[in-house]
Design a protein around this motif. Structure first.
Motif, PDB file in Angstrom:
ATOM      1  N   GLU A 149      34.137  13.877  33.853  1.00 56.09           N
ATOM      2  CA  GLU A 149      35.663  14.044  33.598  1.00 56.09           C
ATOM      3  C   GLU A 149      36.066  13.621  32.312  1.00 56.09           C
ATOM      4  OE1 GLU A 149      37.529  15.677  35.314  1.00 56.09           O
ATOM      5  OE2 GLU A 149      36.857  15.443  37.574  1.00 56.09           O
ATOM      6  N   VAL A 167      38.664  15.365  28.792  1.00 57.50           N
ATOM      7  CA  VAL A 167      39.562  14.416  28.463  1.00 57.50           C
ATOM      8  C   VAL A 167      39.548  13.931  26.838  1.00 57.50           C
ATOM      9  CG1 VAL A 167      40.355  11.853  28.850  1.00 57.50           C
ATOM     10  CG2 VAL A 167      40.238  13.533  30.933  1.00 57.50           C
ATOM     11  N   LYS A 177      52.066  11.381  18.496  1.00 58.12           N
ATOM     12  CA  LYS A 177      52.968  12.413  19.167  1.00 58.12           C
ATOM     13  C   LYS A 177      52.265  13.811  18.800  1.00 58.12           C
ATOM     14  CE  LYS A 177      56.823  11.787  17.075  1.00 58.12           C
ATOM     15  NZ  LYS A 177      58.272  11.635  16.381  1.00 58.12           N
ATOM     16  N   GLN A 204      50.350  17.144  18.905  1.00 55.50           N
ATOM     17  CA  GLN A 204      49.510  17.902  20.093  1.00 55.50           C
ATOM     18  C   GLN A 204      48.243  18.702  19.439  1.00 55.50           C
ATOM     19  OE1 GLN A 204      50.342  17.550  23.208  1.00 55.50           O
ATOM     20  NE2 GLN A 204      52.558  16.496  23.010  1.00 55.50           N
ATOM     21  N   ARG A 208      41.289  16.761  33.540  1.00 59.55           N
ATOM     22  CA  ARG A 208      41.940  16.019  34.973  1.00 59.55           C
ATOM     23  C   ARG A 208      43.100  15.556  34.678  1.00 59.55           C
ATOM     24  NH1 ARG A 208      39.288  13.822  39.245  1.00 59.55           N
ATOM     25  NH2 ARG A 208      40.327  12.086  40.116  1.00 59.55           N
ATOM     26  N   HIS A 209      43.394  14.881  33.667  1.00 59.61           N
ATOM     27  CA  HIS A 209      44.819  14.324  33.301  1.00 59.61           C
ATOM     28  C   HIS A 209      45.905  15.281  33.302  1.00 59.61           C
ATOM     29  CE1 HIS A 209      42.636  10.382  31.972  1.00 59.61           C
ATOM     30  NE2 HIS A 209      42.278  10.812  32.866  1.00 59.61           N
ATOM     31  N   ARG A 210      45.501  16.394  32.765  1.00 62.06           N
ATOM     32  CA  ARG A 210      46.851  17.428  32.649  1.00 62.06           C
ATOM     33  C   ARG A 210      46.825  18.085  33.764  1.00 62.06           C
ATOM     34  NH1 ARG A 210      50.031  19.016  28.834  1.00 62.06           N
ATOM     35  NH2 ARG A 210      51.006  20.955  29.709  1.00 62.06           N
ATOM     36  N   LEU A 227      46.346  16.606  36.922  1.00 59.88           N
ATOM     37  CA  LEU A 227      47.130  15.858  37.798  1.00 59.88           C
ATOM     38  C   LEU A 227      48.714  15.857  37.338  1.00 59.88           C
ATOM     39  CD1 LEU A 227      44.763  12.817  37.919  1.00 59.88           C
ATOM     40  CD2 LEU A 227      45.282  14.253  39.885  1.00 59.88           C
ATOM     41  N   TYR A 228      48.888  15.886  36.177  1.00 61.13           N
ATOM     42  CA  TYR A 228      50.349  16.077  35.539  1.00 61.13           C
ATOM     43  C   TYR A 228      51.092  17.261  36.001  1.00 61.13           C
ATOM     44  CZ  TYR A 228      54.037  16.842  31.906  1.00 61.13           C
ATOM     45  OH  TYR A 228      55.162  17.042  31.327  1.00 61.13           O
ATOM     46  N   TYR A 238      51.413  17.154  40.055  1.00 60.83           N
ATOM     47  CA  TYR A 238      52.492  16.180  40.723  1.00 60.83           C
ATOM     48  C   TYR A 238      53.729  16.185  40.073  1.00 60.83           C
ATOM     49  CZ  TYR A 238      48.946  14.221  43.677  1.00 60.83           C
ATOM     50  OH  TYR A 238      47.952  13.984  44.636  1.00 60.83           O
ATOM     51  N   LEU A 239      54.084  16.850  38.888  1.00 68.17           N
ATOM     52  CA  LEU A 239      55.286  17.020  37.966  1.00 68.17           C
ATOM     53  C   LEU A 239      55.942  17.963  39.022  1.00 68.17           C
ATOM     54  CD1 LEU A 239      57.155  16.305  35.804  1.00 68.17           C
ATOM     55  CD2 LEU A 239      56.333  18.423  34.702  1.00 68.17           C
ATOM     56  N   ASN A 240      55.179  19.079  39.701  1.00 73.20           N
ATOM     57  CA  ASN A 240      55.774  20.104  40.601  1.00 73.20           C
ATOM     58  C   ASN A 240      55.813  19.714  42.079  1.00 73.20           C
ATOM     59  OD1 ASN A 240      56.257  21.663  38.311  1.00 73.20           O
ATOM     60  ND2 ASN A 240      54.101  22.267  38.141  1.00 73.20           N
ATOM     61  N   ARG A 241      55.710  18.505  42.226  1.00 73.87           N
ATOM     62  CA  ARG A 241      55.605  18.120  43.986  1.00 73.87           C
ATOM     63  C   ARG A 241      57.041  18.240  44.266  1.00 73.87           C
ATOM     64  NH1 ARG A 241      55.827  12.052  46.554  1.00 73.87           N
ATOM     65  NH2 ARG A 241      56.709  12.948  48.406  1.00 73.87           N
ATOM     66  N   PRO A 242      57.325  19.078  45.252  1.00 74.66           N
ATOM     67  CA  PRO A 242      58.631  19.056  45.707  1.00 74.66           C
ATOM     68  C   PRO A 242      59.335  17.790  46.317  1.00 74.66           C
ATOM     69  CG  PRO A 242      57.079  20.233  47.221  1.00 74.66           C
ATOM     70  CD  PRO A 242      56.396  19.823  46.187  1.00 74.66           C
TER      71      PRO A 242
END
Lengths: 445, 420
Positions: free
Chosen positions: B118, B122, B390, B392, B408-410, B412-413, B416-420
């Motif tokens: 992983e 990253v 900052k 990108q 992996r980090h992206r 997970l982002y 979970y950012l879209n977790r209702p």
């Protein structure tokens, strides 16, 4: 820590004079107030407080004026998780060590204090370690390098206590010392961690009701015997009464949720979740409980419970309405929390103010000291950090740091004092050599 | 124009089968080796840069990538890394860094690099396209391998199978421990121990030389020995020894050792060069510097000692590159370089220390490290300065092939950012 080495360093560094706290005006700086916008202007400090902030302010006749053209002034950085100045960290012999206190082991000569100031830090939450489900009492300090341990304590800051979940408090239940010299210690699982906390608060509730009954009898004019004082349960009783803040070391989403529910069962609130690397998975629940989250910018993969870490953690939690801070838990990281905060711009696109809030006003709120510190506003403590470039730039470095309106770090003064410090060091080493020659070598203890 | 396929960077296809030839234009080219080229172009064919300039015409049929207002830099090189060799620090089963025993020159790093780690996606998501992976343990740890951070197998990742022989030089006085346990070994005892270790190291080299002679003379009964065999390129000065030496005394003794054994060396993790800088310059010994964002070695060191160290090397004229000496922090390599700039290192030198200097130190300056004709198209395309947090990284090419920036980090982002 090698005491003699620390002592020597302190002796040398203490030679830097701390300016008398007359009124000071910092002019022509870009002022990052955090709460009231960013503009070019001046700040007047007097008697330890910020008196005036504005684009144009009248300079009092007796004020010392600092021209900060091209420089950036921000509130002193607040680290919500540090072990700097703590001479010992973990009392790991028991599962609940709430009777011990960091305040009793503060070492004002720890060089980490000076280095932190040189990185713009003015306030830090000094925590007990994470070896126990319920750990020791914590202290909020100002980084008043050169003052005594007692004088470093942040007056009026609510006291705190450390909790810890997951791998660390479990460890002593799983790894025995060789030859059984140290027995295994409960708990060995996350189930056991929950149990230890529930057992402790069940006891604390009982203790609390004893004191309430006692107070009620006293109020009625009776003269009952007071309950027997219990130094382990006293801080937990304070937690139940909302007088002591809980700072809980945690990693996994399941254990975070467990702790929130246990706290709710006993009717108290977790003030901050520390590390909280999987906080992003249960941000909704954290927000609903009302806990703050204090996390690393980008640490990951150092242990199993840190493998689902993501540097987007802070940004996700911010977007879900959680009060978030970025902390160090390290004497090294502590010196550049500004650029640690900058990583949330790469990982999650936080604005400048959002990113800087993570190391100023947010941790101030998490420590209940936001009425005094955490932003540049009239009436607040004059804790300020002056940078040569925007503090979110990796090319920025700290020029001056003020605590209570006194200068505690000045890069020019530090540079200027180096030759003299070198000379002092040489003299001290020479003297030590002479003493060794005169007295016979002592055997190591 | 009809024959030209115009592709915007934003919609750059990442699927397999994309060929490694294209013209990238409308970008600011930061060549590192020379001047920046505003509104420049880079022509890539078969994974190699065949043209760089302000006005390049597109050969017929070549894919054109419009990179309006973006910046192109050579991919960064971490000159001391553990990416792919350690997944989770606390889990022994996932680490393959240190073998048993003092002398392991025969060990080769690259065979223990997990291409599915992983850590690889990253790390490269932050613009790092190549790493010099180093083994740890013992006195001679083994051979470091220079690898691209892309490939289905470690063979496909390989740049230099054997890039350096890593030697941990014996230490007389270990750096002070922060953990509080005092290691107050009396000096005489420490010195004896140190001299014994140094003798062992010399003896090992002596054995290698005898082996070399026996082999050259084809003596009867000669038998191949993998350890000695691995040392031959070092004795022949074909392979540099990368010697970790932190303090001045160790640096001094390592340089003396190199002269006595007549080997080519690179020093690693020097943190207290003291009076050795002119000597390093005179002897042309390059250095791989560790983290600038690090605590000073001693309590009474200047608070900014590690940050101002690279500027000292620069002023002394010693060539250096930066290393993370880590897996999980390899991605922060550019920030180590940036911190050195804050404390006196010229910006262009910091950028070189994560690109061209690294390539030159590892002997592959003709293949990578800058945007020049004839080199691999290891390119990162950014919206700004890669040394700033900052900024990108928008796209990455390794040997001209677009590399997926997902990790992996992206993931997970996004999940979970879209977790209702």
């Amino acid at each position: 820590m090698n005491r003699s080495r620390t002592g020597l360093a302190a002796a040398i560094l203490l030679a830097i004079p701390v300016l008398a706290a007359g009124p000071i005006v910092i002019q022509n700086a870009t002022i990052l107030t955090i709460t009231k916008g960013t503009f070019k202007g001046s700040v007047l400090m007097r008697d330890g407080k910020i008196v005036e902030v504005g684009e144009k302010i009248l300079v009092p006749a007796d004020a010392k004026v600092i021209d900060a053209s091209g420089q950036y002034l921000m509130p002193g950085i607040i680290d919500c998780h540090s072990h700097a100045a703590a001479d010992s960290i973990n009392e790991s012999s028991v599962s609940v060590s709430s009777m011990v206190a960091i305040e009793d082991v503060l070492n004002p000569e720890d060089i980490a204090i000076y280095r932190a100031v040189a990185g713009g830090v003015t306030t830090a939450n000094i925590l007990h370690g994470s070896a126990n489900s319920i750990g020791g009492k914590c202290s909020v300090i100002k980084m008043r390098w050169g003052k005594s341990a007692g004088e470093m304590i942040f007056k009026d800051a609510k006291p705190g206590i450390k909790f810890a979940l997951g791998e660390n408090p479990k460890r002593r239940g799983n790894i025995a010392a060789p030859n059984g010299a140290v027995p295994l210690r409960y708990p060995a699982t996350r189930m056991g961690v929950e149990d230890v906390i529930r057992e402790a608060f069940t006891e604390a509730q009982r203790y609390h009701s004893q004191w309430k009954a006692y107070a009620a009898q006293v109020a009625k004019g009776e003269s009952p015997l007071p309950p027997r004082r219990d130094l382990k349960l006293e801080p937990l009783m304070e937690v139940l009464e909302g007088k002591r803040l809980v700072h809980a070391h945690c990693y996994r989403a399941d254990e975070i949720l467990m702790l929130l529910r246990v706290a709710e069962e006993f009717h108290f609130r977790i003030k901050t979740l520390q590390h909280v690397l999987e906080g992003y998975k249960v941000a909704k629940e954290i927000q609903q409980h009302g806990a703050g989250a204090s996390t690393f910018s980008d640490w990951w993969a150092y242990k199993v419970e840190a493998f689902d870490a993501t540097p987007y953690n802070a940004a996700i939690m911010v977007r879900k309405g959680v009060l978030v801070s970025i902390n160090s838990d390290s004497d090294e990281l502590m010196r550049h929390l500004n650029t640690e905060a900058a990583k949330t711009q790469k990982y999650g696109g936080l604005t400048d103010d959002e990113a800087l809030s993570l190391i100023t006003i947010n941790p101030a709120k998490q420590l209940d000291i936001d009425k005094k510190v955490g932003s540049i506003e009239a009436g607040k403590d004059a804790d300020l950090a002056l940078f040569d470039k925007h503090p979110l730039s990796n090319f920025a470095k700290v020029q001056k740091v003020f605590i209570d309106g006194e200068i505690y770090f000045d890069r020019d003064a530090d540079l200027a004092a180096r030759p003299e410090r070198e000379a002092t060091k040489k003299t001290l080493l020479e003297r030590q050599k002479q003493q060794r020659k005169q007295s016979p070598a002592r055997k190591p203890l | 124009m009809k024959s030209l396929a115009l592709i915007l960077l934003a919609s750059l296809p990442l699927a397999a089968g994309v060929d490694d030839s294209f013209l990238l234009r409308g970008v600011t080219v930061h060549t590192v080796s020379g001047q920046d080229i505003p509104n420049g172009s880079i022509l890539v064919r078969d994974g190699k840069i065949i043209g760089v300039g302000a006005k390049l015409s597109a050969p017929k049929g070549i894919r054109i990538i419009e990179g309006k207002s973006m910046h192109v830099y050579p991919g960064m090189i971490d000159s001391g890394s553990e990416v792919g060799m350690i997944e989770i620090d606390s889990v022994k089963e996932t680490t393959d860094l240190a073998e048993l025993g003092d002398f392991n020159p025969q060990l080769r790093t690259l065979v223990a690099v997990n291409p599915s780690s992983e850590h690889i996606p990253v790390t490269r998501a932050n613009g790092i396209t190549a790493v010099m992976n180093l083994p740890r343990g013992g006195m001679i740890s083994g051979q470091g391998s220079l690898m691209h951070l892309d490939g289905w197998t470690w063979e496909e990742m390989e740049i230099l199978r054997s890039g350096a022989m890593h030697i941990n030089f014996p230490v007389l006085t270990p750096p002070p421990s922060r953990s509080g346990d005092s290691r107050n070994v009396p000096f005489a005892e420490a010195k004896k121990d140190y001299e014994a270790k140094l003798r062992t190291l010399h003896e090992f080299f002596e054995q290698c030389r005898r082996y070399q002679k026996a082999k050259a003379a084809a003596l009867p009964g000669f038998q191949t020995d993998l350890k000695y065999e691995a040392m031959l390129p070092v004795l022949e000065r074909k392979l540099p020894a990368l010697i970790t030496a932190v303090r001045e005394r160790t640096v001094h003794d390592a340089v003396e050792f190199a002269a006595q054994e007549h080997i080519r060396i690179i020093l690693a993790d020097v943190r207290e060069p003291g009076k050795m800088l002119p000597d390093l310059k005179a002897k042309g010994i390059p250095v791989v510097l560790g983290k600038t964002l690090e605590l000073p070695l001693n309590d009474d060191d200047p608070y900014d000692a590690p940050s101002s160290l690279p500027a000292q090397f620069y002023q002394a004229g010693v060539k250096f590159a930066f290393a993370s000496f880590s897996a999980s922090f390899s991605r922060n390599l550019p920030y180590q370089a940036a911190n050195a700039v804050a404390f006196g290192l010229p910006y262009t030198e910091a950028l070189k220390a994560v690109t061209l200097n690294a390539a030159e130190i590892w002997g592959v300056g003709d293949k990578m490290g800058s945007i020049d004709e004839g080199k691999w198209a290891d390119l990162m395309i950014t919206d700004g300065d890669p040394l700033e947090a900052k900024t990108q990284i928008k796209h990455l090419f390794i040997k001209g092939k677009p590399v997926d920036l997902e990790n992996r980090h992206r993931q997970l982002y996004e999940k979970y950012l879209n977790r209702p």
